[in-house]
Write a protein that holds these residues in place. Structure first.
Motif, PDB file in Angstrom:
ATOM      1  N   LEU A   1      64.462 -36.230  28.666  1.00 14.19           N
ATOM      2  CA  LEU A   1      63.996 -35.548  27.460  1.00 14.19           C
ATOM      3  C   LEU A   1      64.582 -34.140  27.350  1.00 14.19           C
ATOM      4  O   LEU A   1      64.690 -33.591  26.244  1.00 14.19           O
ATOM      5  CB  LEU A   1      62.468 -35.478  27.456  1.00 14.19           C
ATOM      6  CG  LEU A   1      61.730 -36.805  27.253  1.00 14.19           C
ATOM      7  CD1 LEU A   1      60.239 -36.636  27.486  1.00 14.19           C
ATOM      8  CD2 LEU A   1      61.992 -37.364  25.846  1.00 14.19           C
ATOM      9  N   SER A   2      64.972 -33.579  28.486  1.00 15.17           N
ATOM     10  CA  SER A   2      65.558 -32.233  28.509  1.00 15.17           C
ATOM     11  C   SER A   2      67.074 -32.261  28.351  1.00 15.17           C
ATOM     12  O   SER A   2      67.713 -31.206  28.308  1.00 15.17           O
ATOM     13  CB  SER A   2      65.191 -31.534  29.824  1.00 15.17           C
ATOM     14  OG  SER A   2      63.786 -31.529  30.011  1.00 15.17           O
ATOM     15  N   GLY A   3      67.651 -33.458  28.297  1.00 18.97           N
ATOM     16  CA  GLY A   3      69.094 -33.566  28.092  1.00 18.97           C
ATOM     17  C   GLY A   3      69.897 -33.782  29.350  1.00 18.97           C
ATOM     18  O   GLY A   3      71.121 -33.584  29.349  1.00 18.97           O
ATOM     19  N   ILE A   4      69.253 -34.205  30.415  1.00 10.81           N
ATOM     20  CA  ILE A   4      69.952 -34.486  31.668  1.00 10.81           C
ATOM     21  C   ILE A   4      69.853 -35.980  31.925  1.00 10.81           C
ATOM     22  O   ILE A   4      68.751 -36.509  32.159  1.00 10.81           O
ATOM     23  CB  ILE A   4      69.336 -33.706  32.845  1.00 10.81           C
ATOM     24  CG1 ILE A   4      69.410 -32.204  32.580  1.00 10.81           C
ATOM     25  CG2 ILE A   4      70.024 -34.053  34.148  1.00 10.81           C
ATOM     26  CD1 ILE A   4      68.701 -31.349  33.616  1.00 10.81           C
ATOM     27  N   GLY A   5      70.970 -36.681  31.868  1.00 13.36           N
ATOM     28  CA  GLY A   5      70.928 -38.124  32.062  1.00 13.36           C
ATOM     29  C   GLY A   5      72.172 -38.813  31.560  1.00 13.36           C
ATOM     30  O   GLY A   5      73.245 -38.216  31.452  1.00 13.36           O
ATOM     31  N   ASP A   6      72.012 -40.081  31.245  1.00  9.14           N
ATOM     32  CA  ASP A   6      73.118 -40.942  30.819  1.00  9.14           C
ATOM     33  C   ASP A   6      73.330 -40.803  29.311  1.00  9.14           C
ATOM     34  O   ASP A   6      72.427 -41.128  28.524  1.00  9.14           O
ATOM     35  CB  ASP A   6      72.771 -42.390  31.176  1.00  9.14           C
ATOM     36  CG  ASP A   6      73.921 -43.346  30.927  1.00  9.14           C
ATOM     37  OD1 ASP A   6      74.870 -42.987  30.202  1.00  9.14           O
ATOM     38  OD2 ASP A   6      73.859 -44.476  31.456  1.00  9.14           O
TER      39      ASP A   6
ATOM     40  N   PRO B   1      71.891 -42.147  21.563  1.00  7.14           N
ATOM     41  CA  PRO B   1      71.272 -42.955  20.491  1.00  7.14           C
ATOM     42  C   PRO B   1      69.857 -42.510  20.137  1.00  7.14           C
ATOM     43  O   PRO B   1      69.360 -42.824  19.049  1.00  7.14           O
ATOM     44  CB  PRO B   1      71.274 -44.377  21.078  1.00  7.14           C
ATOM     45  CG  PRO B   1      72.359 -44.374  22.094  1.00  7.14           C
ATOM     46  CD  PRO B   1      72.334 -42.999  22.678  1.00  7.14           C
ATOM     47  N   LEU B   2      69.201 -41.785  21.038  1.00  9.69           N
ATOM     48  CA  LEU B   2      67.847 -41.288  20.780  1.00  9.69           C
ATOM     49  C   LEU B   2      67.849 -39.901  20.151  1.00  9.69           C
ATOM     50  O   LEU B   2      66.789 -39.318  19.920  1.00  9.69           O
ATOM     51  CB  LEU B   2      67.049 -41.262  22.088  1.00  9.69           C
ATOM     52  CG  LEU B   2      66.834 -42.612  22.773  1.00  9.69           C
ATOM     53  CD1 LEU B   2      66.194 -42.432  24.141  1.00  9.69           C
ATOM     54  CD2 LEU B   2      65.977 -43.526  21.904  1.00  9.69           C
ATOM     55  N   GLY B   3      69.053 -39.372  19.904  1.00 12.50           N
ATOM     56  CA  GLY B   3      69.158 -38.061  19.286  1.00 12.50           C
ATOM     57  C   GLY B   3      68.913 -36.912  20.235  1.00 12.50           C
ATOM     58  O   GLY B   3      68.614 -35.792  19.808  1.00 12.50           O
TER      59      GLY B   3
ATOM     60  N   VAL C   1      73.591 -32.265  30.520  1.00 20.05           N
ATOM     61  CA  VAL C   1      74.237 -32.624  31.783  1.00 20.05           C
ATOM     62  C   VAL C   1      74.446 -34.130  31.796  1.00 20.05           C
ATOM     63  O   VAL C   1      73.486 -34.900  31.691  1.00 20.05           O
ATOM     64  CB  VAL C   1      73.396 -32.197  33.008  1.00 20.05           C
ATOM     65  CG1 VAL C   1      74.102 -32.612  34.301  1.00 20.05           C
ATOM     66  CG2 VAL C   1      73.147 -30.692  32.997  1.00 20.05           C
ATOM     67  N   ASN C   2      75.701 -34.546  31.910  1.00 22.20           N
ATOM     68  CA  ASN C   2      76.046 -35.969  31.982  1.00 22.20           C
ATOM     69  C   ASN C   2      75.770 -36.447  33.409  1.00 22.20           C
ATOM     70  O   ASN C   2      76.530 -36.171  34.323  1.00 22.20           O
ATOM     71  CB  ASN C   2      77.526 -36.152  31.612  1.00 22.20           C
ATOM     72  CG  ASN C   2      77.941 -37.626  31.608  1.00 22.20           C
ATOM     73  OD1 ASN C   2      77.296 -38.468  32.227  1.00 22.20           O
ATOM     74  ND2 ASN C   2      79.020 -37.934  30.922  1.00 22.20           N
ATOM     75  N   LEU C   3      74.650 -37.133  33.583  1.00 18.99           N
ATOM     76  CA  LEU C   3      74.240 -37.568  34.918  1.00 18.99           C
ATOM     77  C   LEU C   3      73.659 -38.975  34.824  1.00 18.99           C
ATOM     78  O   LEU C   3      72.443 -39.161  34.737  1.00 18.99           O
ATOM     79  CB  LEU C   3      73.209 -36.587  35.484  1.00 18.99           C
ATOM     80  CG  LEU C   3      73.001 -36.575  37.005  1.00 18.99           C
ATOM     81  CD1 LEU C   3      74.279 -36.180  37.737  1.00 18.99           C
ATOM     82  CD2 LEU C   3      71.884 -35.611  37.373  1.00 18.99           C
ATOM     83  N   PRO C   4      74.519 -39.993  34.823  1.00 18.60           N
ATOM     84  CA  PRO C   4      74.058 -41.366  34.561  1.00 18.60           C
ATOM     85  C   PRO C   4      73.047 -41.910  35.557  1.00 18.60           C
ATOM     86  O   PRO C   4      72.311 -42.839  35.239  1.00 18.60           O
ATOM     87  CB  PRO C   4      75.364 -42.180  34.614  1.00 18.60           C
ATOM     88  CG  PRO C   4      76.444 -41.189  34.345  1.00 18.60           C
ATOM     89  CD  PRO C   4      75.979 -39.908  34.941  1.00 18.60           C
TER      90      PRO C   4
END
Length: 323
Positions: free
Chosen positions: A282-287, A293-295, A300-303
């Motif tokens: 939700l904070s923008g860290i992830g895949d 797609p969730l806007g 941080v690009n962290l899959p």
């Protein structure tokens, strides 16, 4: 605040206790659940099972269909409140085997040795020995050196042990499963009776809130907000290798509130294996394939966030006893 701790479960309460030992530092804990110090479902050991599915104590998550389990879905109980899942667990006090922890260290985690971690596990514990006659009668064995006796978390053997348990021990022994004198001493192979996180003198549950928060709740530098569900951590724009938390947004009493993160302060995310990756995403860290797609703006690009979780379901055995 010098430290903002998101999640007042086992890790969050322990950190709040230890960090607030320094009076020059200020600590804020944000916990989505409540403070259940007077709730009999939490305090009375025999009522522990009734916490499962209780909306005030349990997040009561559900998995998606599991392809390797006939596409069944499973309830995933997680404690909600100060103390986290220590409020709703079944209180068995155990530890992994020493070689298991050593193996984690060998994967590239310096300091993760069994003996290093056992030192702190013993520090946390205040073990009460059972009366000798009771221990002999019920086959309760322990190794004194494996336990701590001055920590904040109480452990003891139950003061009621069903007569149905003794035959289980003897039958397993007869089938070649050796008796383990104390599974908390470094080897958990064999048959043994586990102590529980129960205060033997008061016969009430010992959880992370009663152990780590209540004794220090009067510290002026420690602020604990309950009913405060964090929405996200606001991150300053920057390179993916260098982002900084600037705010923590949370909802409390129907209002959306913000706490600023000052220069040099730390945000500690300790919201369990479920809520921690959710808040990172939700904070923008992830895949990006999940977030975009969730806007959600990818900071941080962290899959790997939220991926690869492995847990075990609880398997109970029901049996009838001939009168």
């Amino acid at each position: 605040y010098d430290y903002i701790i998101i999640g007042g479960g086992l890790s969050g309460m322990t950190l709040a206790n230890r960090l607030s030992e320094d009076p020059s530092k200020t600590i804020l804990v944000l916990e989505a659940g409540g403070f259940h110090s007077n709730d009999p479902i939490v305090a009375i050991p025999g009522l522990s099972g009734s916490a499962f599915g209780n909306a005030t104590l349990d997040w009561d998550f559900s998995t998606i269909p599991q392809p390797n389990s006939n596409n069944n879905t499973y309830t995933w109980h997680r404690g909600k409140g100060l103390g986290g899942s220590t409020l709703i667990n079944l209180m068995a006090w155990g530890r992994p085997a020493l070689p298991e922890i050593d193996a984690m260290g060998n994967l590239g985690n310096p300091g993760w040795t069994g003996e290093n971690l056992f030192k702190y596990m013993r520090k946390a514990e205040n073990f009460t020995k059972p009366p000798q006659a009771f221990a002999i009668e019920n086959n309760l064995t322990y190794i004194t050196a494996a336990h701590g006796n001055s920590g904040p978390l109480f452990s003891s053997f139950s003061n009621f042990i069903s007569a149905a348990q003794a035959p289980w021990l003897s039958v397993l022994n007869s089938l070649g499963v050796a008796h383990n004198q104390d599974a908390l001493s470094g080897s958990d192979v064999g048959v043994w009776m586990a102590p529980a996180t129960v205060n033997a003198q008061r016969q009430i549950r010992s959880d992370a809130a009663s152990a780590y928060y209540i004794p220090v709740s009067g510290r002026a530098n420690l602020v604990v907000e309950t009913g405060a569900e964090v929405l996200k951590i606001v991150l300053d724009s920057g390179s993916h290798e260098n982002v900084r938390a600037s705010q923590v947004q949370y909802i409390q009493g129907g209002q959306t509130l913000t706490v600023n993160v000052t220069e040099g302060a730390e945000v500690i995310l300790s919201a369990s294996a479920v809520k921690t990756p959710q808040l990172l995403e939700l904070s923008g860290i992830g895949d990006p394939d999940i977030l975009e797609p969730l806007g959600i703006d990818v900071k941080v690009n962290l899959p790997g966030v939220g991926a690869g979780v492995i847990d075990q379901v609880y398997l109970g055995v029901s049996y009838g006893v001939e009168p």
